[in-house]
Write a protein that holds these residues in place. Structure first.
Motif, PDB file in Angstrom:
ATOM      1  N   TYR A  46     -17.390  16.463  11.394  1.00 31.88           N
ATOM      2  CA  TYR A  46     -17.083  15.042  11.199  1.00 31.88           C
ATOM      3  C   TYR A  46     -17.793  14.217  12.254  1.00 31.88           C
ATOM      4  CZ  TYR A  46     -13.273  15.647   7.845  1.00 31.88           C
ATOM      5  OH  TYR A  46     -12.532  15.922   6.735  1.00 31.88           O
ATOM      6  N   VAL A  66      -4.414  17.625   5.900  1.00 28.04           N
ATOM      7  CA  VAL A  66      -3.738  17.550   7.204  1.00 28.04           C
ATOM      8  C   VAL A  66      -2.306  18.052   7.046  1.00 28.04           C
ATOM      9  CG1 VAL A  66      -5.127  15.566   7.903  1.00 28.04           C
ATOM     10  CG2 VAL A  66      -2.846  15.196   6.937  1.00 28.04           C
ATOM     11  N   TYR A  85     -11.471  19.809  14.139  1.00 20.28           N
ATOM     12  CA  TYR A  85     -11.731  19.112  12.866  1.00 20.28           C
ATOM     13  C   TYR A  85     -12.855  19.755  12.072  1.00 20.28           C
ATOM     14  CZ  TYR A  85      -8.582  16.069  15.124  1.00 20.28           C
ATOM     15  OH  TYR A  85      -7.447  15.615  15.735  1.00 20.28           O
ATOM     16  N   ARG A 126      -8.156  20.334   7.470  1.00 17.45           N
ATOM     17  CA  ARG A 126      -9.285  19.608   8.046  1.00 17.45           C
ATOM     18  C   ARG A 126      -9.006  19.246   9.503  1.00 17.45           C
ATOM     19  NH1 ARG A 126     -10.646  15.777   2.768  1.00 17.45           N
ATOM     20  NH2 ARG A 126     -11.520  17.505   1.562  1.00 17.45           N
ATOM     21  N   GLU A 127      -7.734  19.320   9.844  1.00 18.43           N
ATOM     22  CA  GLU A 127      -7.313  19.103  11.233  1.00 18.43           C
ATOM     23  C   GLU A 127      -6.336  20.220  11.555  1.00 18.43           C
ATOM     24  OE1 GLU A 127      -5.449  15.451  13.745  1.00 18.43           O
ATOM     25  OE2 GLU A 127      -4.316  16.004  11.979  1.00 18.43           O
ATOM     26  N   GLU A 165       1.395  17.276   8.242  1.00 20.35           N
ATOM     27  CA  GLU A 165       2.310  16.384   8.963  1.00 20.35           C
ATOM     28  C   GLU A 165       3.722  16.906   8.734  1.00 20.35           C
ATOM     29  OE1 GLU A 165       1.999  11.943   9.656  1.00 20.35           O
ATOM     30  OE2 GLU A 165       3.284  12.023   7.887  1.00 20.35           O
ATOM     31  N   LEU A 166       4.515  16.965   9.793  1.00 20.53           N
ATOM     32  CA  LEU A 166       5.820  17.608   9.726  1.00 20.53           C
ATOM     33  C   LEU A 166       6.957  16.609   9.887  1.00 20.53           C
ATOM     34  CD1 LEU A 166       4.944  20.614  12.069  1.00 20.53           C
ATOM     35  CD2 LEU A 166       4.963  20.621   9.564  1.00 20.53           C
ATOM     36  N   ILE A 214       0.861  -1.190   0.000  1.00 15.58           N
ATOM     37  CA  ILE A 214       0.000   0.000   0.000  1.00 15.58           C
ATOM     38  C   ILE A 214       0.894   1.236   0.000  1.00 15.58           C
ATOM     39  CG2 ILE A 214      -1.759   1.245   1.303  1.00 15.58           C
ATOM     40  CD1 ILE A 214      -2.895  -1.346   0.703  1.00 15.58           C
ATOM     41  N   LYS A 215       0.536   2.226  -0.823  1.00 15.25           N
ATOM     42  CA  LYS A 215       1.327   3.460  -0.851  1.00 15.25           C
ATOM     43  C   LYS A 215       1.095   4.238   0.449  1.00 15.25           C
ATOM     44  CE  LYS A 215       1.615   7.743  -3.546  1.00 15.25           C
ATOM     45  NZ  LYS A 215       2.995   8.093  -3.325  1.00 15.25           N
ATOM     46  N   PRO A 216       2.174   4.484   1.209  1.00 15.91           N
ATOM     47  CA  PRO A 216       1.989   5.207   2.469  1.00 15.91           C
ATOM     48  C   PRO A 216       1.735   6.682   2.197  1.00 15.91           C
ATOM     49  CG  PRO A 216       4.327   4.774   2.088  1.00 15.91           C
ATOM     50  CD  PRO A 216       3.583   4.108   0.966  1.00 15.91           C
ATOM     51  N   ARG A 217       0.629   7.215   2.700  1.00 14.83           N
ATOM     52  CA  ARG A 217       0.275   8.613   2.428  1.00 14.83           C
ATOM     53  C   ARG A 217      -0.763   9.082   3.450  1.00 14.83           C
ATOM     54  NH1 ARG A 217      -2.875   5.025   0.144  1.00 14.83           N
ATOM     55  NH2 ARG A 217      -4.879   5.625  -0.721  1.00 14.83           N
ATOM     56  N   THR A 218      -0.804  10.401   3.654  1.00 16.00           N
ATOM     57  CA  THR A 218      -1.789  10.977   4.582  1.00 16.00           C
ATOM     58  C   THR A 218      -3.008  11.451   3.796  1.00 16.00           C
ATOM     59  OG1 THR A 218      -0.602  13.066   4.370  1.00 16.00           O
ATOM     60  CG2 THR A 218      -0.135  11.758   6.327  1.00 16.00           C
ATOM     61  N   PRO A 219      -4.146  11.597   4.482  1.00 17.04           N
ATOM     62  CA  PRO A 219      -5.334  12.131   3.811  1.00 17.04           C
ATOM     63  C   PRO A 219      -5.104  13.588   3.418  1.00 17.04           C
ATOM     64  CG  PRO A 219      -5.884  11.226   5.986  1.00 17.04           C
ATOM     65  CD  PRO A 219      -4.401  11.295   5.903  1.00 17.04           C
ATOM     66  N   PRO A 220      -5.852  14.113   2.441  1.00 16.40           N
ATOM     67  CA  PRO A 220      -5.732  15.533   2.115  1.00 16.40           C
ATOM     68  C   PRO A 220      -6.196  16.404   3.276  1.00 16.40           C
ATOM     69  CG  PRO A 220      -7.565  14.512   0.903  1.00 16.40           C
ATOM     70  CD  PRO A 220      -6.850  13.420   1.604  1.00 16.40           C
TER      71      PRO A 220
END
Lengths: 459, 459
Positions: free
Chosen positions: B64, B10, B121, B132-133, B12-13, B2-8
């Motif tokens: 949400y 957010v 959220y 979104r967060e 992340e640093l 699975i391609k590791p990725r975050t949701p749109p």
């Protein structure tokens, strides 16, 4: 009118409790940083297809999904009866770590040492002491291709420092090694899949007791001989009482399969490293009954218990694993880590009466005796803040007894005040509510008087 | 795989960015505590019926909802096409505060001063710079039945201290008063509902420009005379350039309705209080165009802008409100507060190139020159930690140049090492990578050498 209330399964604290909780979080964070871990935070929601690769059964049923009103309506219109929603809330910090390391692999330096202190979510059955939202405080060291076992031996030193600083009582860090266990099983002719089944059964020793586990091992499902079962149970009984005793007991196990010897030597090396780091020997022990049920672990495993409160169970657990992120990357990422479930720990400590009422996070209350002194009280407050003190200013004049009472109830230790006399003298009167001391000092000396007393009690 | 990725939506640093972000969060928290605010945290989810009393329209569509797998399946079986799920994620920190204060009213001391720094959220449309967060960092002071306006005037002092400490450039705290505005409208014959409509129109001055707003005010919807429209626009143009100018401009407004005079006098009192607190006058100004669109506010309103980056808009806003929790309690709970949206601010500062690459959160790298020195390196690390330093230990010996390079890239300022020579001498060699200085000292002096240099650069 709606009745204001929280959902079941969450822990919400009043300010004084929140201060105590926050101090524990800060202590854990400070200690993790003292050992050279870097901070990471991940979003509360992950894409469901990313989050749910590794789970199955029980955990998957506990996952929370998030949907906006728009997404919810769309799903209803389309009658999306099957598939799962796009977003899911993290249920631990390990899967997000795996995703993070795989995603940012080329931007990270390995070994990658990170700490992460965030809340996680699980749809647990509503029950006293079960939380649907709780803090986890994790550290992990992740290697690329390989990771020296020396990192495994540093972890108990971190655990030691954390619980020494938290000062919640004497504790013991207990460890075992999965290779020692599996090597021992091999030596008894227990191979392959059966090793994990036996391991899980031995993991139940605390709960079920020795005779029940023995019966199961002798029963149809396992079909072990009495001799083998007794050897397994004797092995599980091994616990050390001192550093030298741990070395002696490991030596007494003798030689075994190569895997067995590898595990034993790793434990000996860990013991040596703990000694080099000056960890008091009363704080650690080998305990060969510790298995940590998960398939996940492949090397050393840790548990930590409070000596006076064994019923609380392990308050900090973890271990070594071979491959963090095989679902996300072809890179081999071995690692070692631990987790502290602080929400549950705090709850248990509070239940056991071990959480003191916290002093305030505010150092000084600047009292207000008369309205003519208001501007002066503001200036005094600012002067104390400039010296690093945390100050609340009384905004309305009231009887001084009321203001002392307020400070006392709020757990604020110092009160500062300037009446007409002090204002014309250029002095300030300070009272330490803890000791009862009261002094009238030159303005310049006020912050030092407070800071000196705060420092003395911190030392 | 699975391609590791975050949701749109957010943020992340990477660790170095996370350190910079964490320092900003810590600065805000420390400053809020310096002004005597107590910590509160609330659960990420609230019961939907509790959360959604106050919202409507746009916000409600962005909420949400959270559902566990079990709840989701049940809803599908029952074909629950209407109602909303039981749990919803907080979309701000104000509604949870209202619920918290109403729920715990009898356990809190009033005025209740709380800070809350947590993520919220919102199902925003996916778009650059929309999250979104995101973190909100709020303070509020809540009174029971009444709350002295003196609290309103303390808030800009907190804003001043926060942004002075954050050191992201010159800033101006601008404020206005809803009573002054409404009193001015009254004086022009604009009453009742129309006041809010005019207010909202004037709030668009920055976006639409004066001539477009003027046209709307003269148009059919409002039907104001040229004279009234011009008076409104002239009023909105009032901004002060200094403390005395602010007083002069307020005086120049003359007398008006009782409401108008009340608002004006409140601003005069606020200005006096800021002076008493020693806030530099370049940091605050009256700006009579500030309205803050929400019906919610009833007294003073604040906005804060970076002088060199007006396009970023307000980085800290808030104001006074009459009744925090009328949906949950009959008690009247007036309050005043502000919010900093740190995720968005951090993102904007980074886009503007204003976020420096952070130095590490680790002070010292203990290097390892040869395996014989491993136990010694562990002991040295522990000795430095005991003196309050944050230390990473190199676990494997490698070329010293590589270890210096690693420390440099990681932003770790100091390297400590003991080769054979130092070990036989009882000394340690320290290098400050920032200044290039290197010294070989007695072991006892090592921590002081580092701490002295860290302290000097902090001062």
């Amino acid at each position: 009118m709606i009745k204001p209330r929280t959902p079941p399964g969450v822990m919400e604290l009043l300010p004084r409790e929140q201060i105590a909780f926050q101090r524990m979080l800060d202590t854990i964070r400070r200690t993790y940083e003292a050992f050279g871990f870097l901070p990471v935070e991940t979003p509360v929601f992950e894409l469901s297809d990313v989050l749910l690769t590794k789970t199955g059964g029980e955990t998957e049923r506990q996952v929370y999904f998030a949907q906006s009103t728009g997404a919810l309506e769309k799903a209803r219109e389309e009658g999306a009866a099957e598939g799962v929603p796009e977003l899911a809330l993290r249920f631990d910090l390990t899967v997000p770590l795996a995703r993070y390391v795989a995603e940012h692999e080329h931007d990270l330096a390995f070994p990658f040492r990170r700490y992460q202190i965030q809340r996680v979510y699980r749809g647990e059955r509503a029950q006293r002491g079960r939380f649907r939202e709780f803090y986890q405080c994790d550290i992990d060291v992740i290697g690329k291709d390989a990771l020296s076992p020396r990192h495994d031996a540093e972890i108990p030193a971190v655990i030691n420092a954390v619980f020494e600083q938290l000062a919640i009582g004497d504790f013991t860090i207990q460890f075992n090694h999965r290779k020692l266990l599996r090597g021992f099983f091999e030596g008894l002719g227990i191979e392959g899949e059966r090793q994990m089944l036996v391991l899980r059964e031995l993991d139940k020793l605390d709960k079920r007791g020795e005779s029940a586990v023995r019966e199961t091992l002798l029963g149809e499902a396992f079909g072990l001989s009495e001799d083998v079962a007794d050897k397994l149970l004797a092995f599980s009984r091994v616990r050390s009482t001192s550093h030298d005793d741990a070395l002696a007991q490991l030596a007494a196990l003798g030689e075994g399969t190569p895997l067995f010897n590898e595990g034993r030597d790793a434990l000996v090396a860990t013991l040596g490293q703990l000694k080099a780091m000056g960890i008091p020997e009363s704080r650690y022990a080998i305990n060969l009954s510790i298995a940590r049920g998960l398939d996940y672990y492949t090397g050393i495993v840790y548990e930590t218990t409070l000596d006076a409160h064994p019923q609380i169970g392990s308050i900090c657990s973890g271990g070594r694993y071979d491959d963090l992120a095989s679902h996300y990357t072809k890179s081999k990422l071995p690692g070692v880590g631990i987790s502290i479930g602080l929400t549950r720990l705090f709850w248990q400590l509070r239940e056991a009466g071990l959480i003191d009422v916290a002093s305030s996070n505010i150092d000084v209350l600047v009292a207000l005796l008369d309205d003519a002194g208001f501007a002066d009280a503001l200036a005094l407050s600012q002067a104390l803040r400039a010296r690093g003190l945390r100050v609340e200013t009384q905004m309305e004049a009231r009887k001084i007894a009321k203001q002392f009472q307020y400070a006392d109830r709020a757990g604020i230790r110092f009160v500062a005040l300037r009446g007409e006399g002090e204002r014309s003298d250029g002095t300030v009167t300070l009272k330490d509510l803890r000791s009862g001391e009261q002094e009238t000092l030159a303005m310049d000396a006020a912050a030092d008087w407070v800071a000196g007393r705060l420092g003395a009690s911190a030392a």
